[in-house]
Design an enzyme around this catalytic site. Structure first.
Site, mmCIF file in Angstrom:
data_model
loop_
_atom_site.group_PDB
_atom_site.id
_atom_site.type_symbol
_atom_site.label_atom_id
_atom_site.label_comp_id
_atom_site.label_asym_id
_atom_site.label_seq_id
_atom_site.Cartn_x
_atom_site.Cartn_y
_atom_site.Cartn_z
ATOM 1 N N GLU A 34 -16.370 -5.067 -4.400
ATOM 2 C CA GLU A 34 -15.357 -4.291 -4.483
ATOM 3 C C GLU A 34 -15.094 -3.265 -5.614
ATOM 4 O O GLU A 34 -15.446 -3.563 -6.774
ATOM 5 C CB GLU A 34 -14.121 -5.427 -4.620
ATOM 6 C CG GLU A 34 -12.736 -4.630 -5.028
ATOM 7 C CD GLU A 34 -12.334 -3.341 -3.762
ATOM 8 O OE1 GLU A 34 -12.489 -3.707 -2.606
ATOM 9 O OE2 GLU A 34 -11.980 -2.323 -4.142
ATOM 10 N N ARG A 107 1.478 -7.086 0.404
ATOM 11 C CA ARG A 107 -0.008 -6.902 0.905
ATOM 12 C C ARG A 107 -0.684 -7.756 -0.442
ATOM 13 O O ARG A 107 -1.816 -8.331 -0.328
ATOM 14 C CB ARG A 107 -0.302 -5.470 0.686
ATOM 15 C CG ARG A 107 -1.817 -5.143 0.990
ATOM 16 C CD ARG A 107 -2.185 -3.644 0.854
ATOM 17 N NE ARG A 107 -1.579 -3.060 1.774
ATOM 18 C CZ ARG A 107 -2.031 -2.544 2.853
ATOM 19 N NH1 ARG A 107 -3.299 -2.757 2.967
ATOM 20 N NH2 ARG A 107 -1.437 -1.792 3.943
ATOM 21 N N TYR A 221 12.143 -3.961 6.047
ATOM 22 C CA TYR A 221 12.253 -5.400 6.283
ATOM 23 C C TYR A 221 12.155 -6.135 5.024
ATOM 24 O O TYR A 221 11.487 -5.605 4.076
ATOM 25 C CB TYR A 221 11.146 -5.934 7.360
ATOM 26 C CG TYR A 221 9.810 -5.658 7.011
ATOM 27 C CD1 TYR A 221 9.220 -6.345 6.356
ATOM 28 C CD2 TYR A 221 9.452 -4.345 7.493
ATOM 29 C CE1 TYR A 221 7.572 -6.038 6.057
ATOM 30 C CE2 TYR A 221 7.936 -3.948 7.336
ATOM 31 C CZ TYR A 221 7.170 -4.741 6.624
ATOM 32 O OH TYR A 221 5.818 -4.365 6.240
ATOM 33 N N ASP A 304 -10.665 -0.856 9.071
ATOM 34 C CA ASP A 304 -10.539 0.433 9.245
ATOM 35 C C ASP A 304 -11.620 1.447 8.910
ATOM 36 O O ASP A 304 -11.848 2.482 9.527
ATOM 37 C CB ASP A 304 -9.494 0.870 7.774
ATOM 38 C CG ASP A 304 -8.014 0.799 8.259
ATOM 39 O OD1 ASP A 304 -7.787 0.264 9.328
ATOM 40 O OD2 ASP A 304 -7.082 0.889 7.507
HETATM 41 C C1 LIG Z 1 2.182 2.387 5.684
HETATM 42 C C2 LIG Z 1 1.350 1.410 6.125
HETATM 43 C C3 LIG Z 1 1.774 0.466 6.879
HETATM 44 C C4 LIG Z 1 0.921 -0.479 7.578
HETATM 45 N N1 LIG Z 1 1.677 -1.667 7.968
HETATM 46 C C5 LIG Z 1 0.816 -2.422 8.493
HETATM 47 C C6 LIG Z 1 1.243 -3.702 9.294
HETATM 48 O O1 LIG Z 1 2.760 -3.986 9.085
HETATM 49 N N2 LIG Z 1 0.567 -4.493 9.680
HETATM 50 C C7 LIG Z 1 -0.920 -4.482 9.978
HETATM 51 O O2 LIG Z 1 -1.346 -5.142 10.430
HETATM 52 N N3 LIG Z 1 -1.493 -3.352 9.244
HETATM 53 C C8 LIG Z 1 -0.648 -2.334 8.725
HETATM 54 N N4 LIG Z 1 -1.293 -1.171 8.145
HETATM 55 C C9 LIG Z 1 -2.579 -1.005 8.131
HETATM 56 C C10 LIG Z 1 -3.502 -1.708 7.448
HETATM 57 O O3 LIG Z 1 -3.024 -1.444 5.658
HETATM 58 C C11 LIG Z 1 -5.082 -1.507 7.074
HETATM 59 O O4 LIG Z 1 -5.350 -1.265 8.594
HETATM 60 C C12 LIG Z 1 -5.602 -2.378 6.522
HETATM 61 O O5 LIG Z 1 -5.597 -2.259 5.002
HETATM 62 C C13 LIG Z 1 -7.472 -2.108 6.911
HETATM 63 O O6 LIG Z 1 -8.030 -3.162 5.907
HETATM 64 P P1 LIG Z 1 -9.376 -2.846 5.460
HETATM 65 O O7 LIG Z 1 -9.845 -4.031 4.726
HETATM 66 O O8 LIG Z 1 -10.179 -2.489 6.872
HETATM 67 O O9 LIG Z 1 -9.506 -1.696 4.584
HETATM 68 P P2 LIG Z 1 -8.642 -1.277 3.222
HETATM 69 O O10 LIG Z 1 -7.596 -1.974 3.217
HETATM 70 O O11 LIG Z 1 -8.942 0.252 3.210
HETATM 71 O O12 LIG Z 1 -9.892 -2.017 2.264
HETATM 72 C C14 LIG Z 1 -10.955 -1.338 1.989
HETATM 73 C C15 LIG Z 1 -11.376 -1.901 0.659
HETATM 74 O O13 LIG Z 1 -12.707 -1.400 0.247
HETATM 75 C C16 LIG Z 1 -13.032 -0.805 -1.112
HETATM 76 N N5 LIG Z 1 -14.038 0.083 -1.012
HETATM 77 C C17 LIG Z 1 -13.907 1.311 -0.511
HETATM 78 N N6 LIG Z 1 -15.184 1.845 -0.898
HETATM 79 C C18 LIG Z 1 -15.796 1.020 -1.555
HETATM 80 C C19 LIG Z 1 -17.227 1.056 -1.776
HETATM 81 N N7 LIG Z 1 -18.272 2.096 -1.576
HETATM 82 N N8 LIG Z 1 -17.857 -0.037 -2.551
HETATM 83 C C20 LIG Z 1 -17.092 -0.962 -2.825
HETATM 84 N N9 LIG Z 1 -15.746 -1.214 -2.396
HETATM 85 C C21 LIG Z 1 -15.339 -0.155 -1.512
HETATM 86 C C22 LIG Z 1 -11.445 -0.437 -1.281
HETATM 87 O O14 LIG Z 1 -11.416 -0.161 -2.807
HETATM 88 C C23 LIG Z 1 -10.567 -1.460 -0.437
HETATM 89 O O15 LIG Z 1 -10.363 -2.636 -1.330
HETATM 90 C C24 LIG Z 1 -0.378 -0.324 7.525
HETATM 91 C C25 LIG Z 1 -1.059 0.827 6.996
HETATM 92 C C26 LIG Z 1 -0.158 1.764 6.338
HETATM 93 C C27 LIG Z 1 -0.699 3.251 5.659
#
Ligand SMILES: Cc1cc2nc3c(=O)[nH]c(=O)nc-3n(C[C@H](O)[C@H](O)[C@H](O)COP(=O)(O)OP(=O)(O)OC[C@H]3O[C@@H](n4cnc5c(N)ncnc54)[C@H](O)[C@@H]3O)c2cc1C
Length: 399
Positions: A34, A107, A221, A304
């Site tokens: 991370e 979160r 909420y 994502d």
């Molecule tokens: C305003 C808003 C509201 C939302 N509300 C909801 C909701 O109510 N319910 C829901 O289900 N979803 C919601 N989402 C969507 C949700 O936040 C994301 O889809 C989710 O966080 C994606 O998780 P992830 O682990 O794929 O990516 P991320 O949460 O982006 O995590 C990626 C991680 O990778 C790390 N990283 C990046 N590059 C590197 C690298 N090269 N080497 C090592 N580490 C790295 C980053 O530091 C980060 O910790 C919301 C999003 C937004 C913007």
């Protein structure tokens, strides 16, 4: 190298941590890198729908979240100009209808629950302050480089999972070229957390509020057993992304005067919430094209990174959690063939994730309608029985 080498995960967000736990549950070792020096109290509220809670329950994470969670009884859809109720979508029978609860959590609380569970598992090794910078693969495994403490280091494993978010480095290496670059959507989420004690009681009620306006909407909420209120204002704007190369660009404070002005014609209740927020963080929303396949040999994308999800269906984290369950199921069936497992995982998930991604984009347009179209939307909502509105969620929440 044998195929029982660890899985390497880039990214310790919701997706990376959940897949680490899911892989450990089937006996696989995991090395998770991370970028952030520590799991900070970032972001704000997340609504976790039953399709996500079902997986978290199987991983032993849900129980530890429930004390801090708030289960909304319904989603209240409201008109921006006068706060009138347009419709209610019941959620109070989520457990019996969809097999798991619908909850709102901070979160940071979700991340803490996942990290605690992962740190207690001997099969999972988490290294913070480590940015994955590159990888290569052959038929025997993957080798990755990462930057730690100012030095480049190496690690190897059976496969690499890119769970590194919408601006995924892993994805950019897998699919190089301009066509796949993350692009600003023209929408920015502004978020704040308010102490509930300073707000009228109504804001503490276990209800998810969703207000529709012209090119904007508002969500609020309660969280943490009703002690705080999560507020997100989503607006279409002209931001040009001067800071998009800064890894923390989305975590920057915005000028609240912009927001006060943007919501000045909304009903008093909405304006009072906007006005109560002294610190608003801006989160410009990025998107990338949908992909048909998320794997190349022993490298796969998750969350994502695979399918950036606009927040209009509150499904981004939920879909990352679903990915994690599907990936570990595919690995369990193909323990000695990680490339085949990843390919089965992608085949099992890509269609559904793409459908939800597209539905979320479309939903955003419906939320932000103006003029006659907004009027027609509101009439249709008023005429829709609440059971029918709830039934429309079945395909997402029942999976
Ligand atoms: C305003 C808003 C509201 C939302 N509300 C909801 C909701 O109510 N319910 C829901 O289900 N979803 C919601 N989402 C969507 C949700 O936040 C994301 O889809 C989710 O966080 C994606 O998780 P992830 O682990 O794929 O990516 P991320 O949460 O982006 O995590 C990626 C991680 O990778 C790390 N990283 C990046 N590059 C590197 C690298 N090269 N080497 C090592 N580490 C790295 C980053 O530091 C980060 O910790 C919301 C999003 C937004 C913007």
């Amino acid at each position: 190298m044998t195929s029982r080498e660890p899985f390497v995960i880039a990214g310790g967000g919701v997706g990376g941590l959940t897949v680490a736990l899911a892989l450990a549950q089937i006996g696989r070792r995991v090395l998770l890198f991370e970028r952030a020096p520590a799991f900070r109290e970032v972001g704000a509220g997340l609504q976790l729908s039953p399709n996500a809670c079902r997986v978290l329950r199987r991983l032993g994470v849900l129980d530890s979240l429930m004390d801090l969670a708030v289960a909304p009884r319904f989603v209240r859809l409201r008109r921006n100009s006068d706060g009138a109720d347009l419709a209610r979508v019941p959620l109070d029978d989520a457990e019996s209808r969809w097999g798991a609860p619908y909850i709102g959590v901070h979160r940071a609380d979700l991340l803490a629950a996942l990290v605690d569970r992962a740190r207690a598992n001997d099969l999972i090794e988490i290294t913070n302050d480590s940015t994955l910078t590159g990888f290569i693969q052959d038929e025997r495994g993957v080798a990755v480089t990462f930057r730690f403490d100012g030095e480049f280091r190496r690690a190897s494993g059976a496969a690499l999972i890119g769970a590194d978010g919408v601006r995924s480095m892993v994805r950019s290496r897998m699919f190089p070229g301009e066509a796949d670059k993350p692009v600003y959507t023209g929408h920015t989420a502004w978020r704040t957390i308010l102490p509930a004690a300073k707000l009228p009681d109504a804001f503490r009620a276990p209800v998810a509020n969703l207000w529709f306006g012209d090119r904007a909407h508002l969500v609020h909420y309660p969280l943490r057993a009703g002690s705080i209120v999560n507020v997100v204002a989503l607006v279409e704007d002209a931001w040009r992304g001067e800071t998009e190369n800064d890894p923390d660009f989305w975590d920057t404070e915005g000028d609240r005067r912009f927001l006060l002005n943007r919501f000045k014609d909304w009903a008093g209740e909405a304006r009072s919430l906007i006005g109560a927020g002294e610190t608003w963080m801006r989160w410009p929303l990025f998107d990338r094209p949908s992909l048909d396949a998320w794997t190349r040999g022993r490298v796969a994308l998750l969350g994502d990174a695979a399918h950036p999800m606009l927040p209009y269906l509150a499904q981004g984290a939920a879909q990352a959690i679903e990915d994690a369950a599907a990936l570990s199921a595919a690995v369990a069936e193909n323990q000695d063939d990680p490339a085949a497992a990843l390919s089965f995982y992608s085949a099992a998930r890509a269609f559904r994730a793409r459908k939800i991604q597209e539905a979320a984009r479309a939903q955003g347009e419906i939320y932000h309608l103006g003029g006659v179209k907004a009027f027609m939307r509101d009439v249709a909502l008023r005429l829709s029985p609440s059971g029918m509105l709830r039934g429309r969620q079945d395909w997402i929440y029942s999976a």
